[in-house]
Design an enzyme around this catalytic site. Structure first.
Site, PDB file in Angstrom:
ATOM      1  N   SER A  22      -0.552  16.828  -9.875  1.00 35.21           N
ATOM      2  CA  SER A  22      -2.020  16.906  -9.973  1.00 35.21           C
ATOM      3  C   SER A  22      -2.524  18.272 -10.441  1.00 35.21           C
ATOM      4  O   SER A  22      -3.470  18.326 -11.240  1.00 35.21           O
ATOM      5  CB  SER A  22      -2.656  16.517  -8.639  1.00 35.21           C
ATOM      6  OG  SER A  22      -2.379  15.158  -8.379  1.00 35.21           O
ATOM      7  N   THR A  67      -3.386  13.634  -0.174  1.00 40.12           N
ATOM      8  CA  THR A  67      -2.168  12.843  -0.365  1.00 40.12           C
ATOM      9  C   THR A  67      -1.365  12.765   0.926  1.00 40.12           C
ATOM     10  O   THR A  67      -1.807  13.244   1.972  1.00 40.12           O
ATOM     11  CB  THR A  67      -1.363  13.392  -1.571  1.00 40.12           C
ATOM     12  OG1 THR A  67      -0.293  12.490  -1.848  1.00 40.12           O
ATOM     13  CG2 THR A  67      -0.782  14.778  -1.312  1.00 40.12           C
ATOM     14  N   LYS A  71      -3.858  10.635   3.984  1.00 42.63           N
ATOM     15  CA  LYS A  71      -4.828   9.716   3.376  1.00 42.63           C
ATOM     16  C   LYS A  71      -5.596   8.876   4.396  1.00 42.63           C
ATOM     17  O   LYS A  71      -6.739   8.511   4.158  1.00 42.63           O
ATOM     18  CB  LYS A  71      -4.123   8.759   2.394  1.00 42.63           C
ATOM     19  CG  LYS A  71      -3.719   9.405   1.094  1.00 42.63           C
ATOM     20  CD  LYS A  71      -3.145   8.348   0.163  1.00 42.63           C
ATOM     21  CE  LYS A  71      -2.649   8.925  -1.128  1.00 42.63           C
ATOM     22  NZ  LYS A  71      -2.276   7.884  -2.096  1.00 42.63           N
ATOM     23  N   ASP A 112      -7.046   5.298  -6.201  1.00 39.98           N
ATOM     24  CA  ASP A 112      -5.758   4.638  -6.508  1.00 39.98           C
ATOM     25  C   ASP A 112      -6.000   3.204  -6.995  1.00 39.98           C
ATOM     26  O   ASP A 112      -5.251   2.693  -7.823  1.00 39.98           O
ATOM     27  CB  ASP A 112      -4.861   4.591  -5.262  1.00 39.98           C
ATOM     28  CG  ASP A 112      -4.181   5.928  -4.994  1.00 39.98           C
ATOM     29  OD1 ASP A 112      -4.011   6.715  -5.939  1.00 39.98           O
ATOM     30  OD2 ASP A 112      -3.837   6.194  -3.823  1.00 39.98           O
ATOM     31  N   LEU A 232       5.206   1.322  -9.903  1.00 38.81           N
ATOM     32  CA  LEU A 232       4.311   2.455  -9.626  1.00 38.81           C
ATOM     33  C   LEU A 232       5.001   3.804  -9.762  1.00 38.81           C
ATOM     34  O   LEU A 232       4.350   4.844  -9.842  1.00 38.81           O
ATOM     35  CB  LEU A 232       3.719   2.319  -8.210  1.00 38.81           C
ATOM     36  CG  LEU A 232       2.349   1.644  -8.093  1.00 38.81           C
ATOM     37  CD1 LEU A 232       2.262   0.372  -8.894  1.00 38.81           C
ATOM     38  CD2 LEU A 232       1.984   1.393  -6.647  1.00 38.81           C
TER      39      LEU A 232
HETATM   40  P1  NAP Z   1       4.922   4.328   1.775  1.00 40.84           P
HETATM   41  O1  NAP Z   1       3.616   4.161   2.452  1.00 40.84           O
HETATM   42  O2  NAP Z   1       5.966   5.176   2.391  1.00 40.84           O
HETATM   43  O3  NAP Z   1       5.510   2.833   1.522  1.00 40.84           O
HETATM   44  C1  NAP Z   1       6.758   2.627   0.885  1.00 40.84           C
HETATM   45  C2  NAP Z   1       7.188   1.170   1.002  1.00 40.84           C
HETATM   46  O4  NAP Z   1       8.449   1.038   0.352  1.00 40.84           O
HETATM   47  C3  NAP Z   1       7.378   0.672   2.443  1.00 40.84           C
HETATM   48  O5  NAP Z   1       7.092  -0.704   2.496  1.00 40.84           O
HETATM   49  C4  NAP Z   1       8.878   0.907   2.659  1.00 40.84           C
HETATM   50  O6  NAP Z   1       9.454   0.035   3.598  1.00 40.84           O
HETATM   51  C5  NAP Z   1       9.410   0.532   1.292  1.00 40.84           C
HETATM   52  N1  NAP Z   1      10.724   1.141   1.067  1.00 40.84           N
HETATM   53  C6  NAP Z   1      11.053   2.450   1.169  1.00 40.84           C
HETATM   54  N2  NAP Z   1      12.367   2.608   0.880  1.00 40.84           N
HETATM   55  C7  NAP Z   1      12.866   1.365   0.647  1.00 40.84           C
HETATM   56  C8  NAP Z   1      14.159   0.865   0.330  1.00 40.84           C
HETATM   57  N3  NAP Z   1      15.207   1.686   0.191  1.00 40.84           N
HETATM   58  N4  NAP Z   1      14.315  -0.469   0.154  1.00 40.84           N
HETATM   59  C9  NAP Z   1      13.266  -1.298   0.280  1.00 40.84           C
HETATM   60  N5  NAP Z   1      12.004  -0.891   0.600  1.00 40.84           N
HETATM   61  C10 NAP Z   1      11.817   0.427   0.777  1.00 40.84           C
HETATM   62  O7  NAP Z   1       4.728   4.951   0.312  1.00 40.84           O
HETATM   63  P2  NAP Z   1       3.489   4.694  -0.688  1.00 40.84           P
HETATM   64  O8  NAP Z   1       2.481   5.759  -0.508  1.00 40.84           O
HETATM   65  O9  NAP Z   1       3.096   3.276  -0.579  1.00 40.84           O
HETATM   66  O10 NAP Z   1       4.177   4.982  -2.110  1.00 40.84           O
HETATM   67  C11 NAP Z   1       5.176   4.127  -2.589  1.00 40.84           C
HETATM   68  C12 NAP Z   1       5.578   4.466  -4.038  1.00 40.84           C
HETATM   69  O11 NAP Z   1       4.469   4.333  -4.909  1.00 40.84           O
HETATM   70  C13 NAP Z   1       6.124   5.880  -4.230  1.00 40.84           C
HETATM   71  O12 NAP Z   1       7.206   5.815  -5.108  1.00 40.84           O
HETATM   72  C14 NAP Z   1       4.966   6.603  -4.881  1.00 40.84           C
HETATM   73  O13 NAP Z   1       5.399   7.672  -5.718  1.00 40.84           O
HETATM   74  C15 NAP Z   1       4.347   5.481  -5.711  1.00 40.84           C
HETATM   75  N6  NAP Z   1       2.929   5.727  -6.004  1.00 40.84           N
HETATM   76  C16 NAP Z   1       2.584   5.938  -7.315  1.00 40.84           C
HETATM   77  C17 NAP Z   1       1.261   6.169  -7.623  1.00 40.84           C
HETATM   78  C18 NAP Z   1       0.886   6.409  -9.068  1.00 40.84           C
HETATM   79  O14 NAP Z   1      -0.201   6.945  -9.315  1.00 40.84           O
HETATM   80  N7  NAP Z   1       1.696   5.999 -10.013  1.00 40.84           N
HETATM   81  C19 NAP Z   1       0.278   6.178  -6.617  1.00 40.84           C
HETATM   82  C20 NAP Z   1       0.663   5.945  -5.288  1.00 40.84           C
HETATM   83  C21 NAP Z   1       2.012   5.714  -5.000  1.00 40.84           C
HETATM   84  P3  NAP Z   1       9.554   0.446   5.148  1.00 40.84           P
HETATM   85  O15 NAP Z   1       8.131   0.455   5.652  1.00 40.84           O
HETATM   86  O16 NAP Z   1      10.413  -0.587   5.736  1.00 40.84           O
HETATM   87  O17 NAP Z   1      10.136   1.836   5.184  1.00 40.84           O
END
Ligand code: NAP
Length: 287
Positions: A22, A67, A71, A112, A232
């Site tokens: 950012s 972030t 959040k 988002d 994502l």
């Molecule tokens: P989060 O709240 O930590 O959620 C992650 C999810 O993925 C949870 O459901 C988690 O399951 C699951 N997960 C994690 N490791 C896993 C694995 N090895 N196998 C299967 N499932 C798994 O994170 P978030 O904030 O939602 O972000 C998730 C992703 O989106 C990140 O990669 C982030 O960089 C990306 N993102 C991108 C943008 C963009 O602007 N492009 C914006 C926001 C987020 P559990 O709950 O069981 O751990």
């Protein structure tokens, strides 16, 4: 870049923040438009968040991004919330507004959702009323589910996560956003839903740098022409999931456009200007 007595600051509040793109995105855009603003990343420990948000008001910051892990906590610290922030239950953008007597109040928004939806706009016709799958059930999945249910009224929305209880909880929470009934399945049982879906969105971090050989779905037979597969993750730009889906004929979208879309939706609120996205993309690719 000019810094003088008129320079206003936009902050990133997170913990950690060192990996964030950012500062590069916003400082590139401020510089390109010769705005007297600067964007600075601040690592803020969870126990210090209320003081940090008060500091934004006292120091008359122009705004902030928020972030992980703040959040949700910042919902209670903003003076006003957008409908989207309230519905998603998370704030990623604060906008400072000056009121009577010069008091600064903070408006909390969630960009988002707009950032996620922007790259799907060219496919809107295909997506209305289509079956869809979300992989993962975390914070990003909630914004994605809200965006899809309120924009495309999907015929079905399956939330697939390795922890079934989390998928069930999210499905129950987002039920109010759309007519269809979201369903929850365990990730390893999602094959049928994947094959039948027009849109598959990966919201898990599986496949992100440095684990670029990993994928949230091992069997490429689930993908086909006519599907859109949206990851994502933005580092790498093309994940293993996207490479395999594209090989099967699917249309693929990476997370970089979402990253830029959510930034642009915040930028316009801080500056009143459209973000110069070409300059930002050039800076991101050249980093
Ligand atoms: P989060 O709240 O930590 O959620 C992650 C999810 O993925 C949870 O459901 C988690 O399951 C699951 N997960 C994690 N490791 C896993 C694995 N090895 N196998 C299967 N499932 C798994 O994170 P978030 O904030 O939602 O972000 C998730 C992703 O989106 C990140 O990669 C982030 O960089 C990306 N993102 C991108 C943008 C963009 O602007 N492009 C914006 C926001 C987020 P559990 O709950 O069981 O751990």
């Amino acid at each position: 870049m000019r810094i003088d007595a008129h320079t206003r600051v936009v902050a990133l509040l997170g913990y950690p923040v060192e990996h964030s793109l950012s500062p590069l995105i916003h400082n590139t855009a401020f510089g390109r438009q010769a705005l007297n603003l600067i964007y600075v990343a601040h690592p803020v420990r969870p126990e210090d968040l209320p003081a940090a948000v008060d500091g934004l008001r006292a120091l008359r910051f122009a705004g902030a991004n928020v972030t992980i892990p703040h959040k949700q906590a910042v919902l209670d610290l903003a003076d006003e919330l957008s409908d989207q922030a309230r519905a998603v239950g998370a704030v990623n953008t604060l906008v400072a507004k000056e009121g009577d007597g010069g008091r600064v109040s903070l408006y909390g928004d969630n960009t988002d959702v707009a950032g996620f939806l922007a790259p799907l706009r060219p496919y809107a016709e295909r997506l209305h009323g289509a079956p869809m799958v979300i992989l993962g059930a975390g914070g990003a999945a909630r914004a994605v589910a809200y965006g899809l249910l309120t924009t495309y009224a999907p015929a079905s929305l399956t939330i697939a996560a390795r922890t079934l209880e989390k998928a069930e909880r999210l499905a129950a929470e987002v039920r109010a956003f759309g007519a269809g009934v979201p369903e929850a399945v365990r990730l390893d049982r999602a094959g049928g839903a994947l094959r039948e879906s027009q849109l598959i969105v990966n919201t898990t971090p599986v496949g992100m740098h440095p684990h670029v050989d990993a994928t949230p779905w091992e069997d490429p037979c689930a993908f086909s022409a006519g599907q859109i597969v949206y990851d994502l993750i933005y580092n790498p730009e093309r994940t293993r999931l996207l490479a395999e889906a594209e090989r099967e004929g699917a249309t693929v979208l990476g997370g970089l456009d979402m990253l830029i879309g959510q930034a642009a939706a915040a930028y316009v609120q801080w500056t009143g200007r459209e973000m110069p996205t070409e300059a930002v993309i050039e800076a991101l690719r050249g980093r």
